[in-house]
Design a protein around this motif. Sequence first.
Motif, PDB file in Angstrom:
ATOM      1  N   LEU A 157     -10.368   1.979   5.808  1.00 62.51           N
ATOM      2  CA  LEU A 157     -10.280   0.599   5.329  1.00 62.51           C
ATOM      3  C   LEU A 157      -9.387   0.467   4.106  1.00 62.51           C
ATOM      4  O   LEU A 157      -8.963  -0.637   3.768  1.00 62.51           O
ATOM      5  CB  LEU A 157     -11.681   0.065   4.987  1.00 62.51           C
ATOM      6  N   ASP A 158      -9.120   1.590   3.452  1.00 62.61           N
ATOM      7  CA  ASP A 158      -8.387   1.562   2.184  1.00 62.61           C
ATOM      8  C   ASP A 158      -6.903   1.857   2.333  1.00 62.61           C
ATOM      9  O   ASP A 158      -6.200   2.004   1.339  1.00 62.61           O
ATOM     10  CB  ASP A 158      -9.027   2.543   1.198  1.00 62.61           C
ATOM     11  N   VAL A 159      -6.418   1.945   3.579  1.00 61.60           N
ATOM     12  CA  VAL A 159      -4.988   2.089   3.863  1.00 61.60           C
ATOM     13  C   VAL A 159      -4.630   1.163   5.008  1.00 61.60           C
ATOM     14  O   VAL A 159      -5.473   0.848   5.855  1.00 61.60           O
ATOM     15  CB  VAL A 159      -4.601   3.538   4.220  1.00 61.60           C
ATOM     16  N   TYR A 160      -3.384   0.724   5.034  1.00 60.89           N
ATOM     17  CA  TYR A 160      -3.015  -0.229   6.075  1.00 60.89           C
ATOM     18  C   TYR A 160      -2.938   0.417   7.451  1.00 60.89           C
ATOM     19  O   TYR A 160      -3.119  -0.246   8.474  1.00 60.89           O
ATOM     20  CB  TYR A 160      -1.707  -0.942   5.720  1.00 60.89           C
ATOM     21  N   ASP A 161      -2.676   1.733   7.503  1.00 61.32           N
ATOM     22  CA  ASP A 161      -2.586   2.445   8.773  1.00 61.32           C
ATOM     23  C   ASP A 161      -2.938   3.909   8.509  1.00 61.32           C
ATOM     24  O   ASP A 161      -2.163   4.634   7.882  1.00 61.32           O
ATOM     25  CB  ASP A 161      -1.176   2.317   9.356  1.00 61.32           C
ATOM     26  N   ALA A 162      -4.102   4.325   8.976  1.00 65.24           N
ATOM     27  CA  ALA A 162      -4.570   5.685   8.701  1.00 65.24           C
ATOM     28  C   ALA A 162      -3.631   6.735   9.276  1.00 65.24           C
ATOM     29  O   ALA A 162      -3.474   7.818   8.694  1.00 65.24           O
ATOM     30  CB  ALA A 162      -5.977   5.874   9.244  1.00 65.24           C
ATOM     31  N   GLU A 163      -2.996   6.466  10.402  1.00 67.97           N
ATOM     32  CA  GLU A 163      -2.085   7.441  11.004  1.00 67.97           C
ATOM     33  C   GLU A 163      -0.861   7.669  10.124  1.00 67.97           C
ATOM     34  O   GLU A 163      -0.358   8.791  10.012  1.00 67.97           O
ATOM     35  CB  GLU A 163      -1.657   6.976  12.399  1.00 67.97           C
ATOM     36  N   VAL A 164      -0.380   6.622   9.491  1.00 66.60           N
ATOM     37  CA  VAL A 164       0.777   6.739   8.596  1.00 66.60           C
ATOM     38  C   VAL A 164       0.453   7.648   7.416  1.00 66.60           C
ATOM     39  O   VAL A 164       1.294   8.439   6.975  1.00 66.60           O
ATOM     40  CB  VAL A 164       1.222   5.346   8.101  1.00 66.60           C
ATOM     41  N   PHE A 165      -0.769   7.574   6.915  1.00 66.91           N
ATOM     42  CA  PHE A 165      -1.148   8.319   5.711  1.00 66.91           C
ATOM     43  C   PHE A 165      -1.787   9.666   6.004  1.00 66.91           C
ATOM     44  O   PHE A 165      -2.127  10.401   5.069  1.00 66.91           O
ATOM     45  CB  PHE A 165      -2.086   7.469   4.845  1.00 66.91           C
ATOM     46  N   GLU A 166      -1.964  10.003   7.263  1.00 64.64           N
ATOM     47  CA  GLU A 166      -2.576  11.281   7.608  1.00 64.64           C
ATOM     48  C   GLU A 166      -1.801  12.442   6.990  1.00 64.64           C
ATOM     49  O   GLU A 166      -0.595  12.582   7.178  1.00 64.64           O
ATOM     50  CB  GLU A 166      -2.625  11.454   9.131  1.00 64.64           C
ATOM     51  N   SER A 208       9.613   0.301   0.173  1.00 69.67           N
ATOM     52  CA  SER A 208       9.514  -0.304   1.505  1.00 69.67           C
ATOM     53  C   SER A 208       9.227  -1.800   1.450  1.00 69.67           C
ATOM     54  O   SER A 208       9.052  -2.430   2.492  1.00 69.67           O
ATOM     55  CB  SER A 208       8.402   0.383   2.297  1.00 69.67           C
ATOM     56  N   ALA A 209       9.195  -2.365   0.223  1.00 68.46           N
ATOM     57  CA  ALA A 209       8.821  -3.779   0.062  1.00 68.46           C
ATOM     58  C   ALA A 209       7.498  -4.067   0.780  1.00 68.46           C
ATOM     59  O   ALA A 209       7.299  -5.127   1.365  1.00 68.46           O
ATOM     60  CB  ALA A 209       9.934  -4.697   0.577  1.00 68.46           C
ATOM     61  N   GLY A 210       6.578  -3.101   0.707  1.00 67.99           N
ATOM     62  CA  GLY A 210       5.330  -3.186   1.444  1.00 67.99           C
ATOM     63  C   GLY A 210       4.449  -4.353   1.054  1.00 67.99           C
ATOM     64  O   GLY A 210       3.602  -4.778   1.852  1.00 67.99           O
ATOM     65  N   ILE A 211       4.617  -4.897  -0.148  1.00 63.01           N
ATOM     66  CA  ILE A 211       3.772  -6.003  -0.582  1.00 63.01           C
ATOM     67  C   ILE A 211       3.914  -7.202   0.342  1.00 63.01           C
ATOM     68  O   ILE A 211       2.958  -7.929   0.600  1.00 63.01           O
ATOM     69  CB  ILE A 211       4.088  -6.393  -2.052  1.00 63.01           C
ATOM     70  N   GLY A 216      -0.247  -1.336   2.148  1.00 68.75           N
ATOM     71  CA  GLY A 216      -0.616  -0.705   0.892  1.00 68.75           C
ATOM     72  C   GLY A 216      -1.781   0.249   1.001  1.00 68.75           C
ATOM     73  O   GLY A 216      -2.203   0.657   2.087  1.00 68.75           O
ATOM     74  N   MET A 217      -2.301   0.620  -0.168  1.00 66.16           N
ATOM     75  CA  MET A 217      -3.454   1.505  -0.300  1.00 66.16           C
ATOM     76  C   MET A 217      -4.369   0.929  -1.383  1.00 66.16           C
ATOM     77  O   MET A 217      -3.888   0.312  -2.344  1.00 66.16           O
ATOM     78  CB  MET A 217      -3.041   2.919  -0.743  1.00 66.16           C
ATOM     79  N   ARG A 218      -5.654   1.171  -1.254  1.00 65.55           N
ATOM     80  CA  ARG A 218      -6.593   0.841  -2.332  1.00 65.55           C
ATOM     81  C   ARG A 218      -6.902   2.130  -3.073  1.00 65.55           C
ATOM     82  O   ARG A 218      -7.683   2.963  -2.610  1.00 65.55           O
ATOM     83  CB  ARG A 218      -7.878   0.226  -1.767  1.00 65.55           C
ATOM     84  N   ILE A 219      -6.272   2.308  -4.218  1.00 66.67           N
ATOM     85  CA  ILE A 219      -6.443   3.534  -4.996  1.00 66.67           C
ATOM     86  C   ILE A 219      -6.963   3.258  -6.410  1.00 66.67           C
ATOM     87  O   ILE A 219      -7.173   4.177  -7.186  1.00 66.67           O
ATOM     88  CB  ILE A 219      -5.136   4.357  -5.064  1.00 66.67           C
ATOM     89  N   HIS A 252       1.392  -1.702  -8.665  1.00 68.73           N
ATOM     90  CA  HIS A 252      -0.036  -1.975  -8.513  1.00 68.73           C
ATOM     91  C   HIS A 252      -0.319  -3.440  -8.829  1.00 68.73           C
ATOM     92  O   HIS A 252       0.448  -4.100  -9.538  1.00 68.73           O
ATOM     93  CB  HIS A 252      -0.864  -1.139  -9.496  1.00 68.73           C
ATOM     94  N   ALA A 253      -1.453  -3.917  -8.335  1.00 67.32           N
ATOM     95  CA  ALA A 253      -1.978  -5.223  -8.727  1.00 67.32           C
ATOM     96  C   ALA A 253      -3.279  -5.016  -9.497  1.00 67.32           C
ATOM     97  O   ALA A 253      -3.989  -4.027  -9.271  1.00 67.32           O
ATOM     98  CB  ALA A 253      -2.233  -6.091  -7.497  1.00 67.32           C
ATOM     99  N   PRO A 254      -3.606  -5.917 -10.391  1.00 66.44           N
ATOM    100  CA  PRO A 254      -4.862  -5.787 -11.131  1.00 66.44           C
ATOM    101  C   PRO A 254      -6.091  -6.035 -10.257  1.00 66.44           C
ATOM    102  O   PRO A 254      -6.075  -6.897  -9.372  1.00 66.44           O
ATOM    103  CB  PRO A 254      -4.752  -6.854 -12.233  1.00 66.44           C
ATOM    104  N   LEU A 255      -7.120  -5.244 -10.507  1.00 65.57           N
ATOM    105  CA  LEU A 255      -8.424  -5.404  -9.874  1.00 65.57           C
ATOM    106  C   LEU A 255      -9.358  -5.992 -10.930  1.00 65.57           C
ATOM    107  O   LEU A 255      -9.507  -5.407 -12.004  1.00 65.57           O
ATOM    108  CB  LEU A 255      -8.933  -4.045  -9.389  1.00 65.57           C
ATOM    109  N   VAL A 256      -9.951  -7.139 -10.633  1.00 60.51           N
ATOM    110  CA  VAL A 256     -10.728  -7.869 -11.644  1.00 60.51           C
ATOM    111  C   VAL A 256     -12.148  -8.098 -11.146  1.00 60.51           C
ATOM    112  O   VAL A 256     -12.369  -8.623 -10.054  1.00 60.51           O
ATOM    113  CB  VAL A 256     -10.073  -9.237 -11.959  1.00 60.51           C
ATOM    114  N   ALA A 257     -13.103  -7.698 -11.965  1.00 64.54           N
ATOM    115  CA  ALA A 257     -14.525  -7.900 -11.656  1.00 64.54           C
ATOM    116  C   ALA A 257     -15.146  -8.824 -12.687  1.00 64.54           C
ATOM    117  O   ALA A 257     -14.772  -8.824 -13.860  1.00 64.54           O
ATOM    118  CB  ALA A 257     -15.271  -6.567 -11.630  1.00 64.54           C
ATOM    119  N   GLU A 258     -16.114  -9.607 -12.224  1.00 63.75           N
ATOM    120  CA  GLU A 258     -16.856 -10.510 -13.095  1.00 63.75           C
ATOM    121  C   GLU A 258     -18.326 -10.113 -13.062  1.00 63.75           C
ATOM    122  O   GLU A 258     -18.924  -9.981 -11.976  1.00 63.75           O
ATOM    123  CB  GLU A 258     -16.698 -11.954 -12.602  1.00 63.75           C
TER     124      GLU A 258
END
Length: 262
Positions: A157-166, A208-211, A216-219, A252-258
Amino acid sequence: MSVSICSFNVNSIRSRVDLIKRWLTEKRSVDILCFQEIKCEAEQFPSETFEQMGYQCAINGQKRLNGVAICSKLPMKDVKTEFGIDLFDREKRLIQALIGDTLVLNCYVPRGGLEGEERHTYKMAFFDALTDYCETLLEKYEKVIVLGDFNVALTELDVYDAEVFEGAIGFLSSEKEKLNTLLSTALHDCFRKLHPEEKSFTWWDYRSAGIWRDEGMRIDYILANEPLCAQLDSIEVDLWTRRRRSPTPSDHAPLVAEFKML
């Protein structure tokens, strides 16, 4: 009163300060900013800009590499910048502060390397030290937040394509095992707590202009122990800064929690 906290790998704070200022004034207010990869020593950090917006800054900087900082509108005390292990402390990857009665630990985990490479071994050892250190914090403090760039995508769930990142750095089984061991210390992944099945990323490759295709990845993570998880109201990846063309964004983009309270 609710409190917002952000983890943001800025990939050079001096290159992003104008964009961050715009984000904070035009898009949203954040109480506690935790930056990674500031890439400057403390005296070059743009403290004045943040102080003018009401923040107190604590910095663990390094020339051209690494570096972390916490900028908080709430009072900070007991700032610490070291594990106490020279092998890891010479790379400036850690800063913590007590904010209210919550211990906030901001860290930048090494990117690492492939299995068998020196930087992979270093990353594994860094995770071991971080896990041991977090165990001591959880014994000492009732409320603990550990956040930052962990350079690991934990599940498919944390990568757009698990096969690409294997077999790729950041998605290796050994890296996932270390992050799961850290979570086993009684820390919880705040994003997964509220979004158990959502694909949402925090990093996209510049090249890759992936945005624009959301490749992307959730890291980047905000982890918290149970007393704080009970106070968690919301958590999201804010794409506003990442989708700017000017000023140039971080990868990266900011991750914000409340939280209802800290």
